[in-house]
Each structure stands twice: as structure tokens, then as C-alpha cells.
Design an enzyme around this catalytic site. Structure first.
Site, PDB file in Angstrom:
ATOM      1  N   ALA A 127       6.261   7.216  -3.329  1.00 52.34           N
ATOM      2  CA  ALA A 127       5.286   6.298  -3.932  1.00 52.34           C
ATOM      3  C   ALA A 127       5.181   4.997  -3.142  1.00 52.34           C
ATOM      4  O   ALA A 127       4.108   4.384  -3.065  1.00 52.34           O
ATOM      5  CB  ALA A 127       5.682   6.004  -5.379  1.00 52.34           C
ATOM      6  N   GLY A 128       6.295   4.562  -2.526  1.00 50.57           N
ATOM      7  CA  GLY A 128       6.267   3.334  -1.711  1.00 50.57           C
ATOM      8  C   GLY A 128       5.372   3.504  -0.505  1.00 50.57           C
ATOM      9  O   GLY A 128       4.582   2.610  -0.157  1.00 50.57           O
ATOM     10  N   LYS A 129       5.450   4.668   0.129  1.00 52.63           N
ATOM     11  CA  LYS A 129       4.575   4.917   1.281  1.00 52.63           C
ATOM     12  C   LYS A 129       3.117   4.951   0.837  1.00 52.63           C
ATOM     13  O   LYS A 129       2.248   4.375   1.502  1.00 52.63           O
ATOM     14  CB  LYS A 129       4.925   6.266   1.925  1.00 52.63           C
ATOM     15  CG  LYS A 129       6.241   6.309   2.675  1.00 52.63           C
ATOM     16  CD  LYS A 129       6.383   7.687   3.340  1.00 52.63           C
ATOM     17  CE  LYS A 129       7.733   7.901   3.978  1.00 52.63           C
ATOM     18  NZ  LYS A 129       7.849   9.249   4.580  1.00 52.63           N
ATOM     19  N   ASP A 145       7.021  10.325   8.902  1.00 53.39           N
ATOM     20  CA  ASP A 145       8.472  10.453   8.865  1.00 53.39           C
ATOM     21  C   ASP A 145       9.042   9.159   9.420  1.00 53.39           C
ATOM     22  O   ASP A 145       8.627   8.691  10.492  1.00 53.39           O
ATOM     23  CB  ASP A 145       8.978  11.665   9.657  1.00 53.39           C
ATOM     24  CG  ASP A 145      10.347  12.087   9.138  1.00 53.39           C
ATOM     25  OD1 ASP A 145      10.440  12.485   7.969  1.00 53.39           O
ATOM     26  OD2 ASP A 145      11.333  11.980   9.890  1.00 53.39           O
ATOM     27  N   SER A 146       9.942   8.571   8.689  1.00 53.62           N
ATOM     28  CA  SER A 146      10.374   7.218   9.036  1.00 53.62           C
ATOM     29  C   SER A 146      11.821   7.025   8.629  1.00 53.62           C
ATOM     30  O   SER A 146      12.414   7.877   7.959  1.00 53.62           O
ATOM     31  CB  SER A 146       9.464   6.199   8.336  1.00 53.62           C
ATOM     32  OG  SER A 146       9.290   6.534   6.970  1.00 53.62           O
ATOM     33  N   PHE A 192      10.301  -1.132  -0.875  1.00 57.39           N
ATOM     34  CA  PHE A 192      11.027   0.025  -1.412  1.00 57.39           C
ATOM     35  C   PHE A 192      12.184   0.352  -0.467  1.00 57.39           C
ATOM     36  O   PHE A 192      12.330  -0.266   0.591  1.00 57.39           O
ATOM     37  CB  PHE A 192      10.081   1.231  -1.580  1.00 57.39           C
ATOM     38  CG  PHE A 192       9.527   1.790  -0.285  1.00 57.39           C
ATOM     39  CD1 PHE A 192       8.437   1.206   0.345  1.00 57.39           C
ATOM     40  CD2 PHE A 192      10.102   2.911   0.313  1.00 57.39           C
ATOM     41  CE1 PHE A 192       7.929   1.724   1.534  1.00 57.39           C
ATOM     42  CE2 PHE A 192       9.591   3.439   1.504  1.00 57.39           C
ATOM     43  CZ  PHE A 192       8.509   2.835   2.109  1.00 57.39           C
ATOM     44  N   GLY A 193      12.993   1.314  -0.872  1.00 57.49           N
ATOM     45  CA  GLY A 193      14.032   1.846   0.004  1.00 57.49           C
ATOM     46  C   GLY A 193      14.964   0.772   0.566  1.00 57.49           C
ATOM     47  O   GLY A 193      15.589  -0.001  -0.168  1.00 57.49           O
ATOM     48  N   LYS A 215       5.095  -8.123   5.482  1.00 59.87           N
ATOM     49  CA  LYS A 215       5.559  -6.809   5.958  1.00 59.87           C
ATOM     50  C   LYS A 215       4.416  -6.062   6.658  1.00 59.87           C
ATOM     51  O   LYS A 215       4.601  -5.494   7.731  1.00 59.87           O
ATOM     52  CB  LYS A 215       6.122  -5.977   4.787  1.00 59.87           C
ATOM     53  CG  LYS A 215       6.653  -4.630   5.253  1.00 59.87           C
ATOM     54  CD  LYS A 215       7.283  -3.779   4.154  1.00 59.87           C
ATOM     55  CE  LYS A 215       7.769  -2.448   4.744  1.00 59.87           C
ATOM     56  NZ  LYS A 215       8.153  -1.453   3.754  1.00 59.87           N
ATOM     57  N   ARG A 265       5.370   0.776   9.958  1.00 61.92           N
ATOM     58  CA  ARG A 265       4.252   1.582   9.439  1.00 61.92           C
ATOM     59  C   ARG A 265       2.914   0.939   9.803  1.00 61.92           C
ATOM     60  O   ARG A 265       1.954   1.639  10.131  1.00 61.92           O
ATOM     61  CB  ARG A 265       4.417   1.727   7.912  1.00 61.92           C
ATOM     62  CG  ARG A 265       3.458   2.699   7.260  1.00 61.92           C
ATOM     63  CD  ARG A 265       3.944   3.174   5.896  1.00 61.92           C
ATOM     64  NE  ARG A 265       5.151   3.977   6.009  1.00 61.92           N
ATOM     65  CZ  ARG A 265       6.379   3.546   5.665  1.00 61.92           C
ATOM     66  NH1 ARG A 265       6.548   2.352   5.132  1.00 61.92           N
ATOM     67  NH2 ARG A 265       7.431   4.324   5.838  1.00 61.92           N
TER      68      ARG A 265
END
Ligand code: ITT
Length: 203
Positions: free
Chosen positions: A11-13, A73-74, A158-159, A181, A187
Site C-alpha cells: 500500500a505504501g508503494k 522491486d526495492s 512506510f517500511g 521524499k 522511487r
């Protein structure tokens, strides 16, 4: 305007892509769609695997037409942990129920005086739907350098955001506003490369 299926359950992405790619209507990966395998050793392998897996599934089961599939993918690569958790970032410390706890465990793995250099890396894979142009699947990437904080700080993002201080700042991504950010993140940089690549090859 490209309509893009976002092959991600994070959901953060999804929130970040909505801000970073405002001109691409994003179709979220349905809740009842299968988990996408990511078994590669590198971010690039996994991004392509997710994009191609999602494209094949959507081709058979999709509920609306899309022009292509985007997968991300990160992860966070910490020098003192030999680049880890890196490609395993989503799987690190999964016995713990929340990111504040996982972040504390990660920080505890660094010995006193350890090199705190780290970077966030993002690889995006874009796979056009058959007949939609843009050539075959391709990848673009972005990274942001920084250091690890000494404690989990802030609730934004997030994360691992609350433990990552981007170069040139004193605050973590968890403390900085999302606009900051989005001006320099891994990203955001990968999205800029994606826009440039799609603009250069519109058909
Ligand atoms: P999908 O595969 O469904 O997209 P995921 O969370 O499994 O979701 P990844 O395999 O790419 O995605 O794992 C990336 C992990 O790295 C993610 O779960 C976060 O923990 C972390 N991460 C990536 N980008 C981040 C960011 O911008 N801020 C904080 N943590 C991030």
C-alpha cells in the site's frame, strides 16, 4: 495517456506511485489476484518476474484493458550488513509483527562505531501488454544515498523510512514531508527514468 496495472500489494508503494506518476491512471493489483513470485537474486530479476507474471495473469483474467504492467522491486542496502537486507528487505525479521520492531532489530545488528552508510534502491520493470507498443519489457532504476539513524524516528512513509536519513538532511524519511521524499527518493528517480524512457519510445 497510459493506463498502467501496478503489480504490487504494498500500500505504501501504491500511495507513492499515485503521487509520482499523476499522469498515469493506475489500476491496483486486485486483492484476489495471486501472489507474484519473486525468487531472483537481484532487484532487476524480481521486478521483471513480477511484471511478466502479472501481465500473463491479467491477459487471462484482467477486468479492464491496460497498456502495460509496472512492477517495483526495492529495498534498503546497508554497507555494514554487506548490502543487506537488500533484495530480502520485505522478508527481513518477518517473525516480528511491525516495522518499528523490525527497524529496531535492524539497527541492533550494527555494532557500536559501525559504518552507517546505506542506500535505498528501486528497480521498476515495465511490461507492455501485447500489441500496445513500447517494445519488450524493460527496467529502469533509481537510488538515494544516506545513513542509518540511531533510532526509529517519525511516522511518515512506510517500511524502513523512519530509520533512513537521506544525504544532505538531518531528519529521517519518516520525519520529512512526503514532498521532500518525492523530490529525491530512489522511487522518484526510477519514475523519472521511466517517464523519460516511455516518452522516448511512445510506440
Ligand atoms: P510488492 O512485491 O507486492 O510490490 P513488497 O513489499 O514485497 O511488495 P519488495 O519485495 O520490493 O516489495 O520489498 C521492498 C521492501 O523494501 C518493502 O517491503 C519495504 O520494507 C522496503 N522499502 C522499499 N522501498 C521503501 C521505501 O520507499 N521506504 C521504506 N521502505 C521501503
Amino acid at each position: 495517456m497510459l493506463k498502467v496495472l501496478l503489480a504490487s500489494r504494498n500500500a505504501g508503494k501504491l500511495r507513492e506511485f499515485s503521487d509520482l506518476l499523476p499522469s498515469f491512471p493506475l489500476v491496483p493489483w486486485p486483492a484476489d489476484a495471486p501472489e507474484l513470485p519473486e525468487t531472483g537474486a537481484f532487484f532487476q530479476d524480481n521486478a521483471l518476474q513480477k511484471a511478466e507474471g502479472a501481465r500473463a495473469w491479467w491477459h487471462l483474467h484482467g477486468t479492464e484493458p491496460v497498456d502495460g504492467v509496472l512492477a517495483d522491486d526495492s529495498g534498503l542496502c546497508v554497507d555494514a550488513l554487506w548490502g543487506g537486507p537488500g533484495v530480502l528487505s520485505a522478508r527481513f525479521a518477518q517473525d516480528l509483527p511491525s516495522y518499528p520492531e523490525r527497524n529496531r532489530r535492524l539497527l541492533a545488528m550494527l555494532s557500536e562505531g559501525a559504518d552507517r552508510a546505506a542506500r535505498f534502491v528501486c528497480v521498476l520493470a515495465f511490461a507492455p501488454m501485447p500489441g500496445r507498443g513500447h517494445g519488450g519489457p524493460f527496467t529502469v532504476s533509481g537510488a538515494v544515498e544516506g545513513t542509518l539513524a540511531f533510532e526509529h524516528r517519525g511516522e511518515n512513509g512506510f517500511g524502513y523510512d523512519p530509520i533512513f536519513i537521506p544525504e544532505g538532511f538531518d531528519q529521517t524519511f519518516g520525519e520529512l514531508p512526503s514532498g521532500t521524499k518525492h523530490s529525491l527518493s530512489h522511487r522518484a528517480r526510477a519514475c523519472a527514468a521511466l517517464r523519460a524512457r516511455l516518452a522516448a519510445n511512445p510506440q
